[in-house]
Scaffold this active site. Structure first.
Site, PDB file in Angstrom:
ATOM      1  CB  CYS A  97       3.005  -4.750  -2.092  1.00 36.27           C
ATOM      2  SG  CYS A  97       4.426  -4.264  -3.104  1.00 36.27           S
ATOM      3  CG  HIS A 153       3.487  -4.056   2.376  1.00 32.87           C
ATOM      4  ND1 HIS A 153       3.662  -3.679   1.065  1.00 32.87           N
ATOM      5  CD2 HIS A 153       3.126  -2.924   3.030  1.00 32.87           C
ATOM      6  CE1 HIS A 153       3.428  -2.388   0.928  1.00 32.87           C
ATOM      7  NE2 HIS A 153       3.098  -1.903   2.116  1.00 32.87           N
TER       8      HIS A 153
END
Length: 609
Positions: A97, A153
């Protein structure tokens, strides 16, 4: 004339094109059409009026997790948008990610941001480098309104790391990597859990019980309704947490997949359908509210799927977290009335870093003001079908990665495979380092690329059955085939991706010339790398110290500045590398069956692949 940064690449490509290699290094840039779309060869490369840009990013959606690759997945909206636009079938992202998101927003490889290793964990005092401009910051300079919804993130230990400080006018979403779809709880180990839903720079309490995909879609519609598309261009990043675990689809979406015997796959497919409905609702709003005629819609996944939690990359090799094709080849398409040649499939080589210069160029921004970009402006490739300016991709160089299991490096008795002790390879590049690079049709992997399994659709997520032996062996005309070696004795792989897209035939022994050329290219890139920035966890991040929510925990005026603190952490990883502790508490949180399956999975993969 080639710019100084591309001169070595130009020399390499020119040398290889003289017949030194039998394969064509530029075939990865060909465009294959399906149908005929409108054409206008006299038009300017970019639209005259800055378009509205809608970027939809999904999480952990695999190659086999969309209807146009797999009819058992029901995504009518995505299929239609892709069919009417340009489907990207040679498009690459990163295997996890944080790296993909960092490369999207900065236009730079991980080796140029210090984020080469792993993800940013909730307690790590790390985020995007403060001196690098982000895509939304540059779009703001070009006059855009910028909004982000969903998963960030990219670090949040200081307020300076938050999306609203990195170029977004507004932000509504989560800051960590994995959040419950209904409760918005996020954990970073046993007992370290907190609430993670934020509205701009404050905690957005009171949304528990509302499904995140629906919540973000409703907020997207409100943003579109509140903005005037005729007076200001808009950039909307809809970064859905779907289809990342936990597998929590609304029950009504599960019924169409009741025939799937794998429960995890059934839930995962239902979550893909929620994404399809979300995209339908957003595109409907774009049409109704007057955005669509001057809009560019980009759809992309952030990395490959994890088959053991319902996803599928079939027939590609590998999974999320690996540098095999299943981990890095992304599902993506572009849909826009501004495309000059539509309704086609592009096989041009593209990478997630290319969106920064491409979208900034569409916005009328000055790309040259962002020095050191690794991306290319590929709008002529997308819109007109021209050859891609990209000929290679550095997937990554991670000097901190170590294999999950001990590896031995005895030289091959037949001398077929370059190993850690092979001087021909070793004097150019330390082949124990995890790295992967694609140049033209060739892809080279060194070190530990991750478990290279082929996982058939509908495989069980519990005990391994007959599916495990499928696609594990094949007939090879060469005794030096990769299947004749154990993973523990091999640390160089070479594949011709155009001729062998599923990475079944390792030709490193047959083409030592290509191996050496690509090792030299890795060494070149490594000379441009910045130090890895991977600081240890900070106990002050514990949500229990902040009212039960994940929030920034370092005050801006506290101690050193951001840049000084980052310099302080340079090299810290050498003394404080994280070690996975198999504590009794952690084991109790897993069922005995799941624990057994995970261990058996690792053992079988390392011995059979």
């Amino acid at each position: 004339m080639f710019p100084p940064t591309t001169a070595p690449l130009a020399v390499l490509i020119g040398w290889l094109s003289l017949g030194f290699l039998s394969a064509d290094w530029t075939t990865g840039n060909r465009v294959e059409e399906e149908g005929k779309g409108p054409q206008n060869d006299q038009a300017t490369p970019h639209p005259k009026k800055p378009p509205h840009i809608i970027f939809i990013l999904t999480d952990d959606q695999g190659y086999n997790d969309i209807g146009y690759h797999n009819p058992s997945i029901q995504t009518p909206t995505l299929d239609r948008l892709a069919a009417e636009g340009v489907r990207l079938e040679n498009y690459y992202v990163q295997p996890i990610c944080t790296p993909s998101r960092s490369q999207l927003l900065t236009g730079r490889y991980q080796i140029h941001t210090g984020l080469q290793h792993s993800i940013i964990r909730p307690r790590q005092p790390s985020c995007l480098p403060p001196h690098l401009h982000t895509l939304p910051q540059r779009l703001q300079q070009a006059g855009y309104a910028t909004h982000m919804l969903g998963k960030w993130h990219l670090g949040f230990y200081r307020k300076a790391c938050l999306p609203t400080r990195k170029g977004f006018d507004t932000f509504f979403g989560s800051l960590t990597g994995s959040v419950d779809y209904y409760s918005y709880g996020s954990c970073d180990g046993p007992g370290l859990c907190g609430y993670d839903l934020h509205d701009n720079e404050g905690v957005a309490w009171g949304h528990q019980g509302r499904y995140s995909t629906l919540l973000y879609t409703q907020r997207a519609r409100k943003i579109l309704e509140a903005h005037d598309p005729a007076t200001q261009p808009l950039f909307l990043l809809l970064s859905l947490q779907a289809v990342h675990t936990p597998l929590q689809p609304p029950k009504s979406y599960i019924y169409p997949y009741r025939h799937m015997f794998n429960v995890a796959r059934r839930k995962y497919a239902a979550m893909v359908s929620t994404v399809d409905e979300a995209v339908h609702n957003v595109t409907y709003a774009l049409r109704k509210l007057g955005y669509y005629r001057n809009a560019v819609i980009v759809f992309s996944t952030d990395n490959g799927a994890q088959p053991f939690t319902g996803g599928s990359n079939w027939p590609l090799r590998g999974r999320k977290g690996t540098y095999w094709e299943g981990g890095v080849r992304g599902v993506a398409f572009v849909h826009s009335p501004l495309l000059k040649r539509r309704r086609r499939v592009s096989k041009a080589l593209l990478h997630i870093t290319d969106w920064f210069p491409t979208l900034l160029g569409l916005a009328g921004g000055n790309v040259s003001q962002s020095e050191g970009l690794d991306g290319f402006d590929v709008w002529p490739t997308l819109s007109e079908g021209k050859a891609s300016p990209r000929h290679e991709i550095l997937h990554n160089i991670d000097p901190l990665h170590t294999p999950h299991a001990p590896m031995t490096f005895d030289p091959d008795p037949k001398g077929n495979l370059p190993s850690r002790r092979d001087p021909l390879a070793q004097h150019i590049w330390d082949t124990s380092v995890q790295a992967a690079i694609r140049v033209g049709d060739w892809k080279l992997l060194t070190g530990d690329p991750g478990h290279g399994d082929w996982v058939p659709p509908q495989m069980l997520s519990s005990l391994p059955g007959p599916w495990w032996t499928l696609e594990r062996t094949y007939t090879s005309s060469s005794s030096s085939s990769s299947t004749s070696k154990t993973a523990g004795h091999q640390n160089i792989w070479l594949f011709n991706i155009s001729g062998d897209p599923y990475e079944r035939w390792d030709v490193s022994a047959q083409r030592p010339d290509v191996v050496r050329a690509l090792l030299e290219r890795l060494a070149f890139y490594n000379r441009t790398a910045v130090p890895v920035f991977y600081p240890p966890d900070d106990p002050r991040a514990d949500p229990a110290l902040h009212g039960g929510a994940w929030v920034p925990w370092v005050e801006e005026e506290e101690g050193r500045g951001v840049e000084e603190e980052q310099e302080l952490y340079r090299g810290v990883y050498k003394q404080h590398r994280r070690k996975k502790k198999k504590t009794t508490m952690k084991k109790k949180q897993m069922s005995k069956l799941n624990s057994y399956v995970l261990k058996l999975n690792d053992q079988l993969t390392s011995s059979l692949v």
